[in-house]
Motif scaffolding. Structure first.
Motif, PDB file in Angstrom:
ATOM      1  N   ALA A   1     -19.069  11.647  -0.157  1.00  0.00           N
ATOM      2  CA  ALA A   1     -17.671  11.818   0.233  1.00  0.00           C
ATOM      3  C   ALA A   1     -17.353  11.117   1.547  1.00  0.00           C
ATOM      4  N   CYS A   2     -18.300  10.296   2.022  1.00  0.00           N
ATOM      5  CA  CYS A   2     -18.125   9.639   3.321  1.00  0.00           C
ATOM      6  C   CYS A   2     -17.228   8.404   3.227  1.00  0.00           C
ATOM      7  N   ASN A   3     -16.492   8.178   4.284  1.00  0.00           N
ATOM      8  CA  ASN A   3     -15.742   6.942   4.445  1.00  0.00           C
ATOM      9  C   ASN A   3     -16.676   5.837   4.917  1.00  0.00           C
ATOM     10  N   PRO A   4     -16.279   4.571   4.751  1.00  0.00           N
ATOM     11  CA  PRO A   4     -17.077   3.481   5.324  1.00  0.00           C
ATOM     12  C   PRO A   4     -17.287   3.688   6.824  1.00  0.00           C
ATOM     13  N   GLU A   5     -18.498   3.393   7.297  1.00  0.00           N
ATOM     14  CA  GLU A   5     -18.909   3.520   8.693  1.00  0.00           C
ATOM     15  C   GLU A   5     -18.985   4.973   9.177  1.00  0.00           C
ATOM     16  N   ALA A   6     -19.068   5.905   8.243  1.00  0.00           N
ATOM     17  CA  ALA A   6     -19.242   7.313   8.631  1.00  0.00           C
ATOM     18  C   ALA A   6     -20.637   7.523   9.231  1.00  0.00           C
ATOM     19  N   ARG A   7     -20.756   8.596  10.011  1.00  0.00           N
ATOM     20  CA  ARG A   7     -22.032   8.964  10.617  1.00  0.00           C
ATOM     21  C   ARG A   7     -22.432  10.338  10.098  1.00  0.00           C
ATOM     22  N   LEU A   8     -23.680  10.450   9.637  1.00  0.00           N
ATOM     23  CA  LEU A   8     -24.190  11.721   9.121  1.00  0.00           C
ATOM     24  C   LEU A   8     -25.260  12.255  10.057  1.00  0.00           C
ATOM     25  N   LEU A   9     -25.176  13.553  10.342  1.00  0.00           N
ATOM     26  CA  LEU A   9     -26.079  14.197  11.292  1.00  0.00           C
ATOM     27  C   LEU A   9     -26.911  15.268  10.593  1.00  0.00           C
ATOM     28  N   PRO A  10     -28.111  14.940  10.106  1.00  0.00           N
ATOM     29  CA  PRO A  10     -28.991  15.991   9.590  1.00  0.00           C
ATOM     30  C   PRO A  10     -29.653  16.729  10.752  1.00  0.00           C
ATOM     31  N   LEU A  11     -29.374  18.045  10.843  1.00  0.00           N
ATOM     32  CA  LEU A  11     -29.857  18.858  11.963  1.00  0.00           C
ATOM     33  C   LEU A  11     -30.906  19.870  11.536  1.00  0.00           C
TER      34      LEU A  11
ATOM     35  N   ASP B   1     -16.138  21.985  -5.499  1.00  0.00           N
ATOM     36  CA  ASP B   1     -16.811  20.687  -5.594  1.00  0.00           C
ATOM     37  C   ASP B   1     -16.640  20.015  -4.232  1.00  0.00           C
ATOM     38  N   ILE B   2     -17.641  20.112  -3.379  1.00  0.00           N
ATOM     39  CA  ILE B   2     -17.520  19.640  -1.996  1.00  0.00           C
ATOM     40  C   ILE B   2     -17.128  18.170  -1.961  1.00  0.00           C
ATOM     41  N   ARG B   3     -17.801  17.365  -2.769  1.00  0.00           N
ATOM     42  CA  ARG B   3     -17.519  15.932  -2.773  1.00  0.00           C
ATOM     43  C   ARG B   3     -16.056  15.659  -3.094  1.00  0.00           C
ATOM     44  N   GLN B   4     -15.536  16.289  -4.136  1.00  0.00           N
ATOM     45  CA  GLN B   4     -14.177  15.994  -4.570  1.00  0.00           C
ATOM     46  C   GLN B   4     -13.144  16.496  -3.568  1.00  0.00           C
ATOM     47  N   VAL B   5     -13.361  17.698  -3.030  1.00  0.00           N
ATOM     48  CA  VAL B   5     -12.401  18.240  -2.063  1.00  0.00           C
ATOM     49  C   VAL B   5     -12.318  17.349  -0.827  1.00  0.00           C
ATOM     50  N   VAL B   6     -13.467  16.913  -0.323  1.00  0.00           N
ATOM     51  CA  VAL B   6     -13.466  16.071   0.877  1.00  0.00           C
ATOM     52  C   VAL B   6     -12.831  14.717   0.583  1.00  0.00           C
TER      53      VAL B   6
END
Length: 321
Positions: free
Chosen positions: A222-232, A193-198
């Protein structure tokens, strides 16, 4: 000269004989030694890439070789010099004419195979993590598709930049390759479970995602506040739809990256990145991960390795000796 060409969309490449090209003003003629294959090549063949060259055309986005001719007005380069270039197309050909301004001199201690494995994979990850996401020492970086050609470089560069790296890939064998590349934590995308593990690790500060689909959705949550996501990219075949309210609540940033677009948009972004990366290679801090090297006539087999996700690291075509 021989070249592997797309003659019809969604069909295997054809080995074709073409006239030797002549460099125009501002161009160099390069005898191509090696060419790196990329997932984008498979999209070009299908006709679904961001750019759609006119048929027939020769694929091959990145190459390494030796300059054999100079067009009018070329300065700073010379015959016999070893160079690498991101060309977008044309690499699966024994000779290519290339704008001199995009040629990058190859360090003396770099092989032609490493040079062809270097530009897109390391360049994409470095621009993504440094220029776009501003990855900081001590932050937690989640890399999806971590055993692929670009994913492994994100693991390696993230560790080099001081991040805590979480690598997500399919199966124990691929995860072991990620561990050797520097990953601190491993997630099996087939069973975990990617979300839970992270979240159990403390959440992600930066997400590097060439996969899309359900994995992006899990990482987003699963992101912390102010996280940055990079869709590549979207190797899963699914472009995820992002709920804007979730971005708002956690103050998240989604930073799209079409790395090749900077060749026209702002070339200095790429040249500055290459300068840093080649320095790190010369210092022994980077080593491209090459999965297989195949001859020109077997380029279709190399592309199949990418389509089936059997390749861990780069697939290189040896165009000429």
């Amino acid at each position: 000269m021989r070249a592997m060409q797309v003659t019809a969309y969604d069909h295997p490449l054809e080995l074709t004989n073409l006239e030797l090209p002549v460099p125009g003003a501002g161009e160099v003629l390069v005898k191509v030694e090696t060419c790196g294959l990329n997932f984008g090549d498979t999209l070009l063949i299908k006709g679904t890439y961001q750019e759609k060259p006119q048929l027939p055309f020769t694929i091959g986005m990145e190459l390494a070789g030796v300059i054999e001719g100079l067009g009018e007005g070329v300065e700073g380069l010379e015959k016999g010099q070893r160079v690498a270039a991101y060309t977008g197309i044309g690499g699966l050909s024994e000779y290519a004419t290339i704008p001199a301004e995009i040629c990058v001199p190859i360090p003396d201690n770099m092989t032609a195979v490493d040079a062809a494995a270097f530009l897109i994979a390391y360049g994409t990850s470095h621009v993504a993590l440094d220029y776009k996401a501003r990855l900081q020492k001590g932050e937690r970086l989640l890399v999806l598709g971590a055993s692929g050609g670009v994913g492994l470089t994100a693991v390696e560069l993230g560790k080099l930049m001081g991040a805590e790296v979480v690598a997500c890939a399919r199966g124990a064998e691929k995860l072991e390759i990620c561990r050797r590349a520097g990953a601190d934590h491993l997630i099996d995308s087939e069973s975990a479970d990617i979300r839970q593990v992270v979240k159990d690790l403390g959440g992600a500060d930066v997400v590097y995602d060439p996969i899309g689909g359900d994995q992006f959705k899990a990482a987003l949550r699963a992101c912390n506040p102010e996280a940055r996501l990079l869709p590549l990219g979207f190797a899963s075949g699914e472009v995820p739809q992002i709920p804007a309210n979730y971005l708002l609540v956690k103050n998240l940033s989604v930073l799209g990256l079409y790395w090749g677009g900077y060749a026209k948009l702002n070339p200095k972004v790429l040249t500055d990145s290459f300068r840093t990366l080649f320095d790190w290679y010369a210092e022994g801090r980077l080593k491209p991960h090459v999965f297989n090297v195949l001859p020109l006539a077997e380029a279709n087999a190399g592309l199949d390795l990418l389509r089936s996700r059997k390749a861990t690291g780069k697939v290189i075509i040896q165009v000429t000796e």
